[in-house]
Design an enzyme around this catalytic site. Structure first.
Site, short mmCIF file in Angstrom:
data_model
loop_
_atom_site.label_atom_id
_atom_site.label_comp_id
_atom_site.label_asym_id
_atom_site.label_seq_id
_atom_site.Cartn_x
_atom_site.Cartn_y
_atom_site.Cartn_z
N MET A 249 31.14 -29.01 -29.58
CA MET A 249 29.94 -28.88 -28.75
C MET A 249 29.69 -30.11 -27.90
O MET A 249 29.05 -30.04 -26.85
CB MET A 249 28.73 -28.58 -29.63
CG MET A 249 28.75 -27.21 -30.29
SD MET A 249 28.82 -25.82 -29.10
CE MET A 249 27.17 -25.91 -28.38
N VAL B 246 34.23 -23.35 -33.58
CA VAL B 246 33.45 -24.40 -32.91
C VAL B 246 32.72 -25.23 -33.95
O VAL B 246 32.12 -24.70 -34.89
CB VAL B 246 32.42 -23.76 -31.95
CG1 VAL B 246 31.56 -24.84 -31.29
CG2 VAL B 246 33.11 -22.92 -30.90
N CYS B 247 32.76 -26.56 -33.77
CA CYS B 247 31.96 -27.48 -34.58
C CYS B 247 31.32 -28.49 -33.65
O CYS B 247 31.30 -28.31 -32.43
CB CYS B 247 32.81 -28.14 -35.66
SG CYS B 247 34.08 -29.24 -35.02
N ALA B 248 30.79 -29.57 -34.19
CA ALA B 248 30.07 -30.54 -33.37
C ALA B 248 31.01 -31.35 -32.48
O ALA B 248 30.76 -31.52 -31.29
CB ALA B 248 29.25 -31.48 -34.25
#
Length: 376
Positions: free
Chosen positions: A101, A72-74
């Site tokens: 996210m 998961v990243c931005a």
């Protein structure tokens, strides 16, 4: 090599079903600590992307071989790179979260709460990444939508799927932590948009005045949605009693906390209204009503089916905010125990008033982060 990906919908179902999953979050530590994907059976590792650019060797021994791993990243870009590196390092069960996210913040998971009298149904839309809760009441081919988020296609699409026509759109109050989709759904469907007038004095569009005792009937099976004026979170906050079974409390009462009165800068002015609603108005209602709030704070508040709600009688016993006998102690608790205000809360209020109309990308940025509508 094709990078394996997963969607926020697939991760959302794992949250609801309490399935195991390993989350490798490659955002900065501060962002991760402030806000992350939460699941009862999830395990986590937070290692910033910049620590993994040269090699994923530092974390190889910290990752499981027997669980699905979601990176998961931005926004979904950095996670693809890390997923590729892990795949090359021999991890076969690694997936990049599409949209990161940002996409997680917008996902809504519909959960059926109950069958209502005469064939109606009540659905709760759980915004897992933000803690927002929206509702749809259906009956006799008609529907009412309550506290919808700005992702209006979720609600209009769900109505089409259920073969019902949206006849009413309602907000329990003027929201400050997320952008409402109420006015937009009303414009798209032609349904009237209902707002409490005390919260709507400065709105820039037409609306129907939602006043105490207003009774809307949904469909031929007569599912009543009755308005109950219940100020405290805002001066206009209004609850709804649905089918004499459910109490939709907006941001006044949550499962494990109570609403904050300060988002319009009026904490000292509104704290007495909050106490009156919680300790007088709600106590005059049936304890058998099931409280369905507009937000939740953590997955611990979820029922086994993924819904969020409890009987008023249970909350009267277990919710600390309903059990502070001394008024001065209550005021101190409410005014001195407040978390940081929601990101961009003033701009969100202005957007919900119709005073400004940010571009879609700016709206996303305004809402990023956890909800902060409750006192701690």
């Amino acid at each position: 090599m094709a990078i394996k990906k997963t969607t926020v919908s697939e991760v959302g179902k794992k949250v609801i079903n309490k399935d195991p999953l390993f989350i490798l979050d490659v955002r900065n530590e501060d962002d991760y600590k402030d806000w992350k994907i939460e699941g009862d059976s999830f395990e986590y590792n937070n290692t910033p992307y910049f620590d993994l650019i040269d090699s994923v060797d530092p974390i190889k021994d910290e990752l499981p071989k027997d669980m699905d791993i979601v990176v998961v990243c931005a926004k979904g870009g950095s996670s693809q790179y890390v997923t590729e590196q892990l795949d090359e390092a021999g991890f076969e069960n690694v997936y990049s979260l599409e949209g990161g996210m940002k996409a997680w913040s917008e996902h809504l998971e519909p959960v059926k709460v109950a069958d209502l009298s005469d064939g109606g149904e009540l659905y709760q839309f759980v915004r897992l990444g933000k803690g927002c809760l929206s509702y749809m009441v259906t009956s006799g081919g008609e529907a009412a939508v309550i506290d919808p988020t700005r992702m209006i296609e979720t609600f209009t699409g769900f109505a089409e799927e259920k073969n019902v026509k949206i006849k009413h759109v309602l907000d329990t109050h003027l929201h400050a932590d997320h952008i409402s989709g109420g006015h937009a759904i009303a414009e798209k469907t032609g349904a009237p948009y209902w707002l409490p007038p005390k919260d709507a004095e400065d709105v820039e569009f037409d609306y129907n005045k939602l006043v105490d005792g207003e009774d809307l009937t949904i469909g031929s099976s007569k599912i009543h949605v009755q308005a109950l004026y219940s100020p405290g979170h805002t001066i206009g906050s209004t609850s709804f009693i649905v089918d004499d079974q459910f109490l939709l409390t907006g941001d006044i009462l949550f499962v494990e906390s109570i609403g904050r009165p300060d988002l319009a800068g009026k904490a000292d002015d509104w704290v007495s209204d909050l106490r009156d609603t919680l300790y007088n108005k709600y106590r005059n209602l049936s304890n058998e009503l099931v409280v369905l709030p507009a937000h939740y704070m953590s997955n611990e508040e979820m029922n086994e089916d993924g819904s969020v709600g409890k009987k008023l009688a249970t909350l009267q016993k277990e919710n600390h905010g309903l059990n502070v006998a001394d008024e001065n102690e209550f005021k101190k608790m409410v005014t001195e125990n407040l978390p940081p205000q929601p990101n961009s809360h003033q701009k969100i209020r202005e957007t919900n008033m119709g005073k400004i109309n940010p571009e879609q990308e700016e709206k996303r940025e305004m809402e990023i982060g956890p909800n902060r509508c409750a006192i701690k």
